[in-house]
Structures are given as structure tokens and as C-alpha cells.
Design an enzyme around this catalytic site. Structure first.
Site, short mmCIF file in Angstrom:
data_model
loop_
_atom_site.label_atom_id
_atom_site.label_comp_id
_atom_site.label_asym_id
_atom_site.label_seq_id
_atom_site.Cartn_x
_atom_site.Cartn_y
_atom_site.Cartn_z
N GLU A 123 0.44 -4.97 11.49
CA GLU A 123 0.02 -3.57 11.39
C GLU A 123 0.81 -2.77 12.41
O GLU A 123 0.70 -2.99 13.61
CB GLU A 123 -1.48 -3.43 11.65
CG GLU A 123 -2.38 -4.16 10.65
CD GLU A 123 -2.56 -3.39 9.36
OE1 GLU A 123 -1.98 -2.29 9.22
OE2 GLU A 123 -3.30 -3.89 8.49
N HIS A 157 0.85 -1.19 0.00
CA HIS A 157 0.00 0.00 0.00
C HIS A 157 0.89 1.23 0.00
O HIS A 157 1.72 1.42 0.88
CB HIS A 157 -0.92 0.01 1.22
CG HIS A 157 -2.01 -1.01 1.14
ND1 HIS A 157 -2.52 -1.66 2.24
CD2 HIS A 157 -2.70 -1.49 0.07
CE1 HIS A 157 -3.47 -2.50 1.87
NE2 HIS A 157 -3.60 -2.41 0.55
N HIS A 165 2.37 -3.53 7.35
CA HIS A 165 1.39 -2.51 6.96
C HIS A 165 1.26 -1.47 8.07
O HIS A 165 1.85 -1.59 9.14
CB HIS A 165 0.02 -3.16 6.74
CG HIS A 165 -0.10 -3.96 5.49
ND1 HIS A 165 -0.86 -3.56 4.41
CD2 HIS A 165 0.45 -5.15 5.13
CE1 HIS A 165 -0.78 -4.47 3.45
NE2 HIS A 165 0.01 -5.45 3.87
N GLU A 197 1.61 3.85 3.05
CA GLU A 197 2.08 3.32 4.33
C GLU A 197 3.61 3.36 4.38
O GLU A 197 4.28 2.33 4.40
CB GLU A 197 1.51 1.92 4.53
CG GLU A 197 -0.01 1.91 4.59
CD GLU A 197 -0.64 0.54 4.60
OE1 GLU A 197 0.10 -0.46 4.75
OE2 GLU A 197 -1.88 0.45 4.46
#
Length: 422
Positions: free
Chosen positions: A381, A173, A305, A176
Site C-alpha cells: 500500500e 483498483h 495499491h 488507485e
């Protein structure tokens, strides 16, 4: 075609591409609101709020009982707050001026690679090339090119024959930035750290690292639009703003593809998973690279992420179906969480992503587990829990790297104890 229900045309956004290093889109006095959604009615009304307020959702809308962050320009502050009060939605302004936050996390001294600031793709790749040239135990390859022709680089660290491998993936992504910063921090620790435990891990395991899966999107976030998430391939759809670009590549893997996820079928939205799975050249390159190794060699696949501080395990497509070795994976994830918390107190929640976060299909970790039979896969995350979110200030990069390094050490050791590398 089906028109998107969430096409965000934010006030003051400039669509034209600017010179490198300068943002075209600015967010002066744009606020980030954090909303607590407690009822189904509130969720349904929130999904429709774009019909009268220009709003940018930073999180996929999923289950109730969660907090969701949204960006709203100064012209709509009053209207949003009035609507939220009418709906009894609890809210908090967590960022009063988004542009200032973006400026605080912008690329600083980009002359050489370090982990006190964010860096451009060129600087990241130059560092990779330098490390590859300096160490004969590093095997470096270009595993493919992006849609716009940029290299997707890989590094394989192998000091001893017969090792099993751990795979680290970053920046699928675009927005990020902390993802590739953390993955390169970990790689640097494995190569250059004098810590005996890191040296041991680099001797006893092979490490395969792809720090930048989405180079086109990453460059776009530096040069044009800091909020961009997807890759940059024109996806064949249009709306009132013009051509629509990009696929959310972590929704495009061919494992339970398309079965769940908010707005994954909206071509102009941030989370569009494609018209079918495996449409993106970047994803095909990554999958082919993973598949180029013999079965059973890669025993762990970790995707990095932002944000939320989770260790998300398979599966993402369901909140009622779990992997056969789910309890084992939870024990391994718990080791990461406990060790990471010991460094700065950051708490990482762990469990199946469909259960903890939201139900969504087509993610890399699920493909690695369900298709490639890799026995421990997860999405990590990183920081934080929403105060800065995707715009984590650069002065936290090293702290994130250190807490994740501690977590990784514990995770690998617990995985070994659990027989993952047998």
C-alpha cells in the site's frame, strides 16, 4: 435481491459519460473528513450514517482503533459534524475542496511517458510497446481482454536462462492511479536505470509485470468518475439509481472467497466481491497467465495499491491464522520498510493484512500464496497515510517511485538471503 446498505448518491454527481479527458462527476467544495473510531458503538452508528446523510466511504469499515476517511458534499457538512460530535467521534477536515485536489492530480502533459504526472491508458500502453520494441530481452504479451475489450498487457524481462521470477501487479483498483505509475516506474528502472544494483537485479532475476489489471475501470476514472474502484461489467443488479456495475476484483480470487469483508455481498457497493469467485474475465486472464509458468518459477508476487503505507502479508481472511513462513515473510517485509524509510522518511508498517488492516477475503496476494504456493507474496500500500489518499498529487509520483525502488532492492536481497529463490 438484497438491497445495498451503502449506495452513495452524492450531490452534484453527473452520471452520463462525458467526452474523453473531461470529468462528468465534480466534487466542488466536497470535503474529506478523517474520523477516529474508538468504540464499537461509534462503529455501528457510523455504518448507519448513510440513512440520513449522503456520504461516500473511502475505506472499508473494519476494526475500531482506526481512522476512516469519508467524502461529504457541502449540503451535509453541518449535519455530519453535528452527528459526529453527538457520537463523540473525533474528526478532522483533511481536504476542504476535493475537486481542487482532483484537479491537482489530473493528467498533465500526456504526449509522452514520464513520472512527473499521471497518464492515460493509451500513453502507458504506447510506452510499453516502445520499450518492448527496443529491447530483445523483453517478452510482451496481451494476456487477455477486459469486459469492454481492452487489452491487458504483460511484460516479461529475462536476460539470463535459469532465473527465478518476481511478479509485479498494478491497478486492479481503478482509482488507485499511483499503483500503475509506481509499477511502470519500477519497470523503467529495471530496463533503463544506470544504477548498478538495479542492473544486477535485472540480470539475476526475471521480472513479470502486469501494470494494468483493470483497464476499463481506469479509463472510467479518467473520463467519467474519479472515485470508481471496480471493473465495469454490469453485475445484474439494480437499485433506485439504475443498473449496478462492477466487481471489486481484489475480492474475487478463489481463496477463502467471500468469508470476510465489509459489504462484499452488496452488489451496488464499491467492495462487492461477486456472486461467486473467479467471475471476472480480467481475473481469469491474470490467473491463467500466472499459471502458464512452471511451478516454482515465480517466487514472489507483489500487488501495488493505495493507500496507507503498508506491506501487507497473507492472510487477509483471518486475524488469527498465519502462513507457515510468516516470520520469514515479516523479515523480508521489514527490509523493504527500513530501506524505503531511508529515502524520504516514509514509514511502511508490515504484517498480515487481516491483523493490521481489516479482515477481507479473495485478494490476489492470498491466492498467489495459498493456491500457487509462491513463497513470498504481499500487497504494498503506497503513499500516503490519508492526507491525500487516493488523490495523491502527481508531484509525489517520482518520490514514491524512488522510495519503493529502494524498498524493492532491499526486499529482493533479503528474500535471497532467506532462501526464497532457492
Amino acid at each position: 435481491m438484497k438491497l445495498p446498505i451503502l449506495l452513495i448518491a452524492l450531490v452534484a454527481m453527473v452520471a452520463a459519460k462525458s467526452a474523453p479527458g473531461r470529468m462528468a462527476a465534480r466534487y466542488d467544495h466536497f470535503r474529506i473528513y478523517q474520523l477516529t473510531i474508538e468504540t464499537n458503538l461509534q462503529m455501528e452508528e457510523l455504518k448507519k450514517i448513510h440513512e440520513h446523510i449522503s456520504i461516500h466511504f473511502l475505506n472499508e469499515l473494519g476494526a475500531i482503533g482506526h481512522k476512516y476517511n469519508v467524502i461529504v458534499g457541502p449540503l451535509f457538512h453541518r449535519a455530519l459534524e453535528k452527528t459526529l460530535k453527538f457520537l463523540d467521534i473525533v474528526f478532522e477536515v483533511i481536504v476542504d475542496d476535493l475537486q481542487k485536489l482532483i484537479d491537482d492530480s489530473a493528467v498533465g502533459n500526456d504526449s509522452k511517458m514520464e513520472w512527473e504526472t499521471y497518464h492515460s491508458l493509451d500513453t502507458i500502453y504506447e510506452w510499453i510497446d516502445q520499450e518492448c520494441a527496443a529491447h530483445d530481452y523483453l517478452e510482451c504479451k496481451v494476456i487477455g481482454q477486459s469486459y469492454e475489450g481492452r487489452d491487458i498487457k504483460s511484460i516479461r524481462l529475462s536476460k539470463r536462462p535459469g532465473n527465478k521470477a518476481i511478479f509485479l501487479e498494478g491497478n486492479i483498483h481503478a482509482m488507485e492511479w499511483i499503483s500503475s505509475a509506481t509499477v511502470t516506474f519500477l519497470l523503467n528502472q529495471l530496463i533503463n536505470s544506470e544504477d548498478p544494483e538495479m542492473q544486477r537485479l535485472s540480470e539475476e532475476y526475471d521480472w513479470i509485470v502486469v501494470p494494468m489489471v483493470n483497464p476499463d475501470g481506469f479509463v472510467y476514472t479518467h473520463e467519467v468518475e474519479r472515485l470508481w474502484r471496480k471493473n465495469r461489467r454490469p453485475n445484474g443488479y439494480r437499485n433506485e439509481s439504475g443498473d449496478c456495475f462492477g466487481i471489486d476484483m481484489n475480492r474475487n480470487f478463489d481463496y477463502h472467497w467471500g468469508g470476510a469483508g465489509w459489504n462484499i455481498d452488496e452488489p451496488c457497493d464499491h467492495w462487492f466481491g461477486g456472486e461467486k469467485p473467479n467471475t471476472e474475465v480480467e481475473i481469469i486472464s491474470l490467473q491463467n497467465f500466472v499459471s502458464s509458468f512452471e511451478d516454482g518459477y515465480i517466487r514472489s508476487y507483489m500487488a501495488y495499491h493505495a493507500y496507507g503505507q503498508y506491506v501487507l502479508l497473507p492472510y487477509g481472511h483471518s486475524n488469527t491464522e498465519f502462513p507457515p513462513n510468516y516470520e520469514q515473510m515479516k523479515r523480508i517485509a521489514a527490509a523493504f520498510s527500513d530501506a524505503a524509510a531511508d529515502v524520504y522518511g516514509s514509514t511502511f508498517t508490515y504484517g498480515a493484512s487481516g491483523l493490521l488492516n481489516y479482515v477481507v477475503s479473495g485478494a490476489a496476494k492470498d491466492w498467489a500464496y495459498g493456491v500457487k504456493n509462491i513463497p513470498f507474496t504481499c500487497t504494498v500500500e503506497l503513499r500516503d497515510k490519508g492526507t491525500f489518499g487516493f488523490f495523491l498529487p502527481s508531484n509525489q509520483i517520482t518520490e514514491v517511485g524512488l522510495e519503493v525502488t529502494a524498498g524493492l532492492k532491499a526486499l529482493v536481497n533479503k528474500a535471497a538471503e532467506e532462501g526464497i529463490f532457492d
